[in-house]
Design a protein around this motif. Structure first.
Motif, PDB file in Angstrom:
ATOM      1  N   GLU A 127      33.841  25.681  18.849  1.00  5.24           N
ATOM      2  CA  GLU A 127      32.883  25.458  19.937  1.00  5.24           C
ATOM      3  C   GLU A 127      31.487  25.941  19.546  1.00  5.24           C
ATOM      4  O   GLU A 127      30.481  25.301  19.889  1.00  5.24           O
ATOM      5  N   THR A 131      28.202  23.424  19.574  1.00 13.41           N
ATOM      6  CA  THR A 131      27.319  23.619  20.730  1.00 13.41           C
ATOM      7  C   THR A 131      26.087  24.445  20.412  1.00 13.41           C
ATOM      8  O   THR A 131      25.212  24.592  21.270  1.00 13.41           O
ATOM      9  N   ASP A 132      26.001  24.974  19.190  1.00 10.16           N
ATOM     10  CA  ASP A 132      24.875  25.834  18.824  1.00 10.16           C
ATOM     11  C   ASP A 132      24.168  25.240  17.603  1.00 10.16           C
ATOM     12  O   ASP A 132      24.686  25.277  16.482  1.00 10.16           O
ATOM     13  N   ARG A 172      36.086  19.696  26.722  1.00 15.26           N
ATOM     14  CA  ARG A 172      34.782  20.351  26.870  1.00 15.26           C
ATOM     15  C   ARG A 172      33.826  19.914  25.753  1.00 15.26           C
ATOM     16  O   ARG A 172      32.656  19.607  25.998  1.00 15.26           O
ATOM     17  N   LEU A 173      34.330  19.916  24.525  1.00 18.45           N
ATOM     18  CA  LEU A 173      33.484  19.554  23.399  1.00 18.45           C
ATOM     19  C   LEU A 173      33.145  18.070  23.402  1.00 18.45           C
ATOM     20  O   LEU A 173      32.062  17.665  22.962  1.00 18.45           O
ATOM     21  N   ALA A 176      30.247  17.905  25.604  1.00 10.74           N
ATOM     22  CA  ALA A 176      29.083  18.678  25.173  1.00 10.74           C
ATOM     23  C   ALA A 176      28.473  18.180  23.873  1.00 10.74           C
ATOM     24  O   ALA A 176      27.282  18.400  23.621  1.00 10.74           O
ATOM     25  N   SER A 177      29.269  17.534  23.020  1.00  6.51           N
ATOM     26  CA  SER A 177      28.798  17.182  21.683  1.00  6.51           C
ATOM     27  C   SER A 177      29.163  15.741  21.321  1.00  6.51           C
ATOM     28  O   SER A 177      30.338  15.444  21.065  1.00  6.51           O
TER      29      SER A 177
END
Length: 250
Positions: A127, A131-132, A172-173, A176-177
């Protein structure tokens, strides 16, 4: 059924059968490896009679052609790991960390915490990477690292098919990505034990490591990752030199 105990340690075949509530002949056939039906309840009954621990009980279930029970709903193993903590910390010249089945950090030594800016209390490497942006920027070969991480996560999820936490992390990923979503849809699978990682530090340049993954028999759901400096790269010296200088890892 009354079974007279002998004076020497251990149980007779008749005693095990009596304690497990099965017939002596049937238990004899089991010992002989004959083609008989063995239920999960019988396996547990015999395991109780033999006082098998969790590891031996799981092995017995597999021998009987049954799947051992798995943890679900994100339940985590005990994170104290007294022996592993010493092992990880003793790798002072090589960044090393222990992750759970989902890739969450359980233990990390000082080199890993300083060089990779890891939080040894639950950071998820997968993650964090997707996400970073700062974390991704630390890897000159970002595309290859991204593919490796996703393929490894898919392979890991197949080891625990009844655990819904893998699906929740992927969902979730996925939202988000876009890059994760693209790679996840490829359905690539990888289970690497060693590969190369290039890591770009803002002060000391690119370091090249052999990234070695090891599964610990005592902690079967955890993975130990060690970054070993390649010959001539002097990465171990640089890692020590940048102790306390924060930089990002997967």
């Amino acid at each position: 059924m009354n079974v007279e105990r002998r004076r020497t340690p251990g149980l007779r075949r008749e005693e095990v059968a009596a304690l497990a509530g099965v017939g002596v002949s049937w238990y004899t056939w089991l010992e002989q490896g004959r083609d008989i039906n063995v239920s999960e309840g019988i396996v547990h009954a015999i395991s109780n009679a033999l006082r098998l621990d969790g590891r031996d009980r799981r092995y017995f279930l597999r021998l009987a052609g049954l799947n051992p029970p798995r943890r679900t709903d994100g339940e985590r193993q005990d994170c104290k790991f007294p022996h592993m903590r010493t092992l990880v910390e003793d790798w002072s010249s090589s960044p090393a960390y222990l992750t759970d089945r989902y890739g969450r950090i359980q233990l990390a030594n000082e080199s890993a915490r300083s060089l990779f800016r890891l939080n040894a209390s639950g950071d998820n490497c997968l993650e964090k990477f997707f996400t970073d942006a700062d974390t991704r920027a630390k890897y000159p070969d970002t595309e290859r690292v991204a593919r490796s991480l996703v393929a490894d996560f898919r392979a890991q999820s197949a080891r625990f098919p009844d655990d819904p936490e893998f699906g929740r992390i992927a969902e979730r990923l996925f939202r988000a990505s876009p890059k994760f979503a693209e790679l996840w849809d490829r359905h690539e699978v990888d289970d690497p034990y060693q590969n190369v990682r290039k890591f770009a530090h803002p002060r000391i340049g690119v370091m090249v490591f052999d990234r070695v993954l090891m599964r610990m028999p005592e902690y079967s759901e955890s993975v130990l990752t060690v970054y070993i400096a390649q010959p001539g790269a002097a990465a171990a010296i640089r890692a020590r030199a940048c102790a306390g200088v924060h930089s990002g890892a997967a």
